[in-house]
Design a protein around this motif. Structure first.
Motif, PDB file in Angstrom:
ATOM      1  N   MET A   1       0.831  -1.198   0.000  1.00 50.66           N
ATOM      2  CA  MET A   1       0.000   0.000   0.000  1.00 50.66           C
ATOM      3  C   MET A   1       0.873   1.258   0.000  1.00 50.66           C
ATOM      4  O   MET A   1       0.555   2.224  -0.690  1.00 50.66           O
ATOM      5  N   ARG A   2       1.952   1.224   0.773  1.00 52.03           N
ATOM      6  CA  ARG A   2       2.855   2.384   0.826  1.00 52.03           C
ATOM      7  C   ARG A   2       3.400   2.707  -0.562  1.00 52.03           C
ATOM      8  O   ARG A   2       3.428   3.861  -0.981  1.00 52.03           O
ATOM      9  N   ASN A   3       3.842   1.681  -1.295  1.00 51.88           N
ATOM     10  CA  ASN A   3       4.373   1.899  -2.639  1.00 51.88           C
ATOM     11  C   ASN A   3       3.299   2.419  -3.589  1.00 51.88           C
ATOM     12  O   ASN A   3       3.579   3.262  -4.442  1.00 51.88           O
ATOM     13  N   LYS A   4       2.085   1.919  -3.439  1.00 51.25           N
ATOM     14  CA  LYS A   4       0.982   2.402  -4.272  1.00 51.25           C
ATOM     15  C   LYS A   4       0.725   3.888  -4.001  1.00 51.25           C
ATOM     16  O   LYS A   4       0.541   4.676  -4.928  1.00 51.25           O
ATOM     17  N   ILE A   5       0.720   4.251  -2.732  1.00 48.50           N
ATOM     18  CA  ILE A   5       0.514   5.657  -2.360  1.00 48.50           C
ATOM     19  C   ILE A   5       1.624   6.528  -2.948  1.00 48.50           C
ATOM     20  O   ILE A   5       1.355   7.580  -3.522  1.00 48.50           O
ATOM     21  N   LEU A   6       2.874   6.078  -2.826  1.00 53.77           N
ATOM     22  CA  LEU A   6       4.001   6.844  -3.368  1.00 53.77           C
ATOM     23  C   LEU A   6       3.881   7.006  -4.882  1.00 53.77           C
ATOM     24  O   LEU A   6       4.019   8.111  -5.408  1.00 53.77           O
ATOM     25  N   HIS A   7       3.600   5.919  -5.577  1.00 53.86           N
ATOM     26  CA  HIS A   7       3.513   5.967  -7.040  1.00 53.86           C
ATOM     27  C   HIS A   7       2.370   6.867  -7.499  1.00 53.86           C
ATOM     28  O   HIS A   7       2.558   7.757  -8.330  1.00 53.86           O
ATOM     29  N   LEU A  26      -6.264  13.801  -3.244  1.00 53.80           N
ATOM     30  CA  LEU A  26      -5.259  12.781  -3.518  1.00 53.80           C
ATOM     31  C   LEU A  26      -5.794  11.394  -3.138  1.00 53.80           C
ATOM     32  O   LEU A  26      -5.656  10.439  -3.906  1.00 53.80           O
ATOM     33  N   ALA A  27      -6.408  11.279  -1.975  1.00 54.60           N
ATOM     34  CA  ALA A  27      -6.965  10.000  -1.536  1.00 54.60           C
ATOM     35  C   ALA A  27      -8.020   9.501  -2.524  1.00 54.60           C
ATOM     36  O   ALA A  27      -8.046   8.314  -2.871  1.00 54.60           O
ATOM     37  N   GLY A  35      -7.446   8.664   5.595  1.00 48.52           N
ATOM     38  CA  GLY A  35      -6.760   8.147   6.776  1.00 48.52           C
ATOM     39  C   GLY A  35      -5.707   7.104   6.445  1.00 48.52           C
ATOM     40  O   GLY A  35      -4.703   6.974   7.165  1.00 48.52           O
ATOM     41  N   THR A  36      -5.908   6.380   5.356  1.00 46.20           N
ATOM     42  CA  THR A  36      -4.927   5.371   4.950  1.00 46.20           C
ATOM     43  C   THR A  36      -3.595   6.020   4.600  1.00 46.20           C
ATOM     44  O   THR A  36      -2.530   5.481   4.908  1.00 46.20           O
ATOM     45  N   ILE A  37      -3.642   7.178   3.987  1.00 48.82           N
ATOM     46  CA  ILE A  37      -2.398   7.899   3.677  1.00 48.82           C
ATOM     47  C   ILE A  37      -1.666   8.230   4.970  1.00 48.82           C
ATOM     48  O   ILE A  37      -0.451   8.059   5.082  1.00 48.82           O
ATOM     49  N   TYR A  38      -2.437   8.668   5.980  1.00 44.28           N
ATOM     50  CA  TYR A  38      -1.821   9.075   7.244  1.00 44.28           C
ATOM     51  C   TYR A  38      -1.297   7.900   8.062  1.00 44.28           C
ATOM     52  O   TYR A  38      -0.522   8.094   8.997  1.00 44.28           O
ATOM     53  N   GLU A  45       3.553  17.110   3.609  1.00 48.12           N
ATOM     54  CA  GLU A  45       4.962  17.468   3.480  1.00 48.12           C
ATOM     55  C   GLU A  45       5.855  16.232   3.559  1.00 48.12           C
ATOM     56  O   GLU A  45       6.801  16.089   2.778  1.00 48.12           O
ATOM     57  N   GLU A  46       5.563  15.341   4.507  1.00 47.66           N
ATOM     58  CA  GLU A  46       6.364  14.120   4.641  1.00 47.66           C
ATOM     59  C   GLU A  46       6.213  13.234   3.402  1.00 47.66           C
ATOM     60  O   GLU A  46       7.202  12.685   2.896  1.00 47.66           O
ATOM     61  N   LEU A  47       5.010  13.102   2.900  1.00 47.40           N
ATOM     62  CA  LEU A  47       4.774  12.325   1.687  1.00 47.40           C
ATOM     63  C   LEU A  47       5.557  12.920   0.518  1.00 47.40           C
ATOM     64  O   LEU A  47       6.241  12.216  -0.221  1.00 47.40           O
ATOM     65  N   PHE A  48       5.479  14.224   0.379  1.00 41.07           N
ATOM     66  CA  PHE A  48       6.163  14.903  -0.716  1.00 41.07           C
ATOM     67  C   PHE A  48       7.675  14.747  -0.585  1.00 41.07           C
ATOM     68  O   PHE A  48       8.373  14.524  -1.585  1.00 41.07           O
TER      69      PHE A  48
END
Length: 183
Positions: A1-7, A26-27, A35-38, A45-48
């Motif tokens: 899921m993390r990689n999907k969010i990043l991509h 974005l979600a 909430g899944t992103i968080y 900012e951290e995601l970016f």
């Protein structure tokens, strides 16, 4: 899921920029709850920043750096780079997203476009070295090497955007891309 969010975030940020991205939008784009992103990232900012790190590790910058140091003619270096860039653009959305987002980030850092931030990118500085070599060899057009690198990568950026955000487009030819720098 993390990689999907990043991509998916990389693609979304490349289209909308940092300031134009809302986490709720974005979600929706990703097809998950906000909430899944968080769960994976504490803030936009951290995601970016994580996407920024991912982009800076990408092989396109390393490839240009290696090409700049090889003891071969600049024209051959530009042919190799062009072939590889166009092949990656054609086959890989992630590469197109990397090019688009990297350019977007450079422009957002220098919003009045006067401080020359774009030219601080390693991609531009190593390309400029190849261009300078080609100018000495007589295979590259005259002009400011950084501006010529800007023209080259500007065309690549345009086609990365076309790849990401249009349904039908015709990919640029290697000859047409190389016209930005070669005689």
């Amino acid at each position: 899921m993390r990689n999907k969010i990043l991509h998916e975030s990389m693609l979304y940020f490349s289209k909308n920029g940092f300031s134009g991205t809302k986490m709720s939008d974005l979600a929706k784009h990703i097809g998950i709850g906000q909430g899944t992103i968080y769960v994976y990232f504490q803030s936009k900012e951290e995601l970016f920043q994580e996407i920024h790190k991912m982009i800076n590790r990408e092989k396109d910058i390393k490839q240009v750096k290696v090409l700049a140091s090889l003891p071969i003619p600049a024209k051959r270096k530009i042919h190799k780079l062009t072939k590889d860039v166009l092949l990656q653009l054609e086959k890989d959305d992630r590469f197109a997203g990397t090019i688009a987002l990297n350019t977007q980030m450079l422009l957002e850092q220098d919003e009045d476009y006067s401080a020359g931030t774009t030219y601080q990118s390693e991609l531009y500085t190593y390309m400029a070295k190849i261009i300078e070599q080609g100018q000495k060899e007589g295979s590259v057009v005259s002009g400011n090497p950084l501006k010529l690198a800007d023209y080259y990568w500007g065309v690549v950026y345009l086609y990365a955007l076309k790849k990401l955000f249009t349904i039908k487009y015709e990919m640029i030819s290697a000859e047409d891309l190389e016209r930005t720098v070669l005689k």
